[in-house]
Design an enzyme around this catalytic site. Structure first.
Site, PDB file in Angstrom:
ATOM      1  CD  GLU A 168      -8.920  -0.700   1.084  1.00 47.48           C
ATOM      2  OE1 GLU A 168      -7.961  -0.888   0.312  1.00 47.48           O
ATOM      3  OE2 GLU A 168      -8.834  -0.827   2.313  1.00 47.48           O
ATOM      4  CE  LYS A 210      -3.860   3.986   2.339  1.00 51.15           C
ATOM      5  NZ  LYS A 210      -5.069   3.453   2.986  1.00 51.15           N
ATOM      6  CG  ASP A 251      -7.761   2.491   0.878  1.00 50.28           C
ATOM      7  OD1 ASP A 251      -8.933   2.921   1.005  1.00 50.28           O
ATOM      8  OD2 ASP A 251      -7.114   1.996   1.829  1.00 50.28           O
ATOM      9  N   GLY A 282      -4.225  -3.981   6.702  1.00 49.98           N
ATOM     10  CA  GLY A 282      -3.293  -3.709   7.790  1.00 49.98           C
ATOM     11  C   GLY A 282      -3.423  -2.287   8.290  1.00 49.98           C
ATOM     12  CB  SER A 298      -0.889  -0.027   1.247  1.00 47.11           C
ATOM     13  OG  SER A 298      -1.582   1.187   1.382  1.00 47.11           O
ATOM     14  CG  ASP A 304     -10.379  -0.610   5.402  1.00 43.85           C
ATOM     15  OD1 ASP A 304     -10.661  -0.960   6.555  1.00 43.85           O
ATOM     16  OD2 ASP A 304      -9.254  -0.123   5.118  1.00 43.85           O
ATOM     17  CE  LYS A 316      -7.118  -1.827   7.334  1.00 41.80           C
ATOM     18  NZ  LYS A 316      -7.256  -0.380   7.234  1.00 41.80           N
ATOM     19  CE  LYS A 343      -4.745   0.158   0.601  1.00 39.65           C
ATOM     20  NZ  LYS A 343      -5.392  -0.635   1.668  1.00 39.65           N
TER      21      LYS A 343
END
Ligand code: OSB
Ligand code: MG
Length: 370
Positions: A215, A163, A188, A292, A135, A240, A264, A161
Site C-alpha cells: 500500500e 506498517k 503499508d 480507516g 492494521s 491510499d 477511505k 497489515k
C-alpha cells in the site's frame, strides 16, 4: 433538508496504545465532531479524520476546524439541500475533503433517517457483514509484532497489515512470513519510499513473500513512480493517499499505477463520494477495500455502512473498538465476529448512539451556529 443549527466540537480521546507509522506516532485521537440539526428536528453526526500533524496528508484537525468554522458551516446554515446536492453549497471551496467529509457524513445520516432506513441500505449496500483486517503499527521489536499477530489471528482477523518504512521492512516481513506462512499479509508504507536504487531494491525484494498488496509506497502525486514499480513486481500495488477523486482513479487506471484501491470515506469527502468511487472501481474491475483513520465510533459506523457496497470484496481496516479505545463516543462497541467479519449497523441512519456526556468529557473546544 433545511439546516437550523450546527454544533462543532473538537475532542481528544486517548488510544489504548500508541500507533506508529512511517512518519509519526499517534497517541491520542484528536478530531472535530459535527452535529447538524434540521428544521424538522432530525439530528445527524459526522467527524473529520485528519490528525493533529499533517503526516498522512496536508489536512489537520486545526485546519479542518478553521475551514468548517469560517467557511463550510456558514455556507450550509439555513440552506436547503439533499445528500446529492450538498456539493452545490460547498463546491466553491477547493480541497479540504476531510472537513467536507464531516458535514457529508452528518447529512447522509439525516438523509437515511428521513428515508427510515440504515445508511448502508440508503447508499445501496447489499452486504450484511464486511471482512475485517487489522492494521498493526511499527512495533518496538519483531518478537512483539509476532506476538500481536498471534493475538490478531486468534481473534479471527482475516488479514494482517504491517506498517513499514525503509530500514524496517524486509527483515520484519521475512520473519513474519516464516512464522505465519499462510496468513493474509500486506504492508503499508504511507509514502515513505522513493525511486532510489536502494528503495526500489527493497520494494522488489518484497515480491517474494506472497503479500496481498503493497500500500502507498510513494508520495500521493507520484502516479508515474507507482506505475513504474507496478511494472516490475507481481504483488499488486494499492493506492491510499493518492486517491481523492474519480479523476485520481482515472489517472491511476490510465497509467497502471495500482491494481487495488483503498477507499477511505474521510479522505474522499464522505459516504456519497466514497460510493461514487466504489461504483467507478466496480465498473473498471478494480477491487476495493475500506480503509480507516483510527476513527471514533461515528466514523467507524459510517465506514461500516459504506463497506456494505458490493465491490468491497477485500478485508478492510475496520477493526473492533477494543484495539482503539477504552472509552469511545458511542454507546455501541464494535466487536469482531468469530468468522472474522464485522456486522454492518442496521438501525436508522448511522445506527449508533452518540454519548453526549463523553463528548463533553473529551471536549477541547465547542461552537454553536444557528
Ligand atoms: O494509511 O491506512 C493508513 C491509520 C492512520 C492513518 C493512515 C492509515 C492508518 C491505518 C489504520 O492503517 C487504519 C485503522 O485501523 O483505522
Ligand atoms: Mg494506508
Amino acid at each position: 433538508m433545511k439546516i437550523k443549527k450546527v454544533e462543532l466540537r473538537q475532542i481528544e480521546i486517548p488510544y489504548v496504545e500508541p500507533f506508529q507509522v512511517s512518519k509519526w506516532t499517534e497517541i491520542t485521537k484528536k478530531t472535530n465532531i459535527v452535529k447538524i440539526e434540521t428544521e424538522d428536528g432530525y439530528i445527524g453526526w459526522g467527524e473529520t479524520d485528519s490528525f493533529e500533524r499533517p503526516w498522512y496528508n496536508y489536512e489537520t484537525v486545526e485546519g479542518n476546524w478553521y475551514i468548517l468554522n469560517k467557511f463550510m458551516i456558514p455556507s450550509i446554515l439555513n440552506k436547503e439541500f439533499t445528500m446529492e446536492t450538498l456539493y452545490s453549497k460547498l463546491n466553491w471551496i477547493q480541497g479540504n475533503l476531510m472537513a467536507y467529509d464531516a458535514i457529508a457524513e452528518a447529512v447522509a445520516d439525516i438523509s437515511a433517517q428521513q428515508a427510515n432506513i440504515s445508511l448502508a441500505t440508503f447508499l445501496g449496500g447489499t452486504l450484511a457483514k464486511t471482512k475485517s483486517g487489522i492494521s498493526l503499527g511499527i512495533q518496538k521489536s519483531t518478537d512483539y509484532l509476532i506476538e500481536k499477530i498471534h493475538k490478531a489471528n486468534e481473534q479471527g482477523y482475516q488479514r494482517i497489515k504491517l506498517k513499514i518504512k525503509p530500514g524496517k521492512d524486509i527483515d520484519v516481513i521475512k520473519k513474519v512470513r516464516e512464522e505465519f506462512p499462510d496468513v493474509g499479509l500486506m504492508v503499508d508504507a504511507n509514502s515513505a519510499y522513493t525511486l532510489s536504487d536502494k528503495h526500489i531494491h527493497s520494494l522488489k525484494e518484497m515480491d517474494q513473500y506472497g503479500l496481498m498488496m503493497i500500500e502507498q509506497p510513494f508520495l500521493d502525486y507520484e502516479f508515474v513512480s507507482s506505475a513504474k514499480l507496478q511494472q516490475q513486481i507481481k504483488t499488486p500495488i494499492c493506492l491510499d493517499e493518492s486517491i481523492h477523486t474519480i479523476g485520481d482513479c482515472q489517472v491511476s487506471n490510465a497509467l497502471g499505477s495500482c491494481e487495488i484501491i483503498n477507499i477511505k470515506v474521510s479522505r474522499v469527502g464522505g459516504p456519497l463520494k466514497a460510493k461514487n468511487i466504489h461504483d467507478f472501481c466496480k465498473e473498471h474491475n478494480i477491487p476495493v477495500w475500506c480503509g480507516g483513520m483510527r476513527e471514533c465510533g461515528i466514523g467507524r459506523a459510517i465506514n461500516l455502512a459504506v463497506s456494505s457496497l458490493p465491490n468491497f470484496t477485500l478485508p478492510g481496516d475496520i477493526s473492533g473498538t477494543d484495539i482503539y479505545f477504552d472509552e469511545d463516543i458511542i454507546e455501541e462497541r464494535f466487536v469482531l465476529n468469530k468468522d472474522g467479519t464485522m456486522d454492518i449497523p442496521t438501525g436508522k441512519g448511522i445506527g449508533v448512539h452518540v454519548l453526549e456526556d463523553r463528548l463533553e468529557k473529551f471536549s477541547l473546544r465547542f461552537k454553536s451556529f444557528s
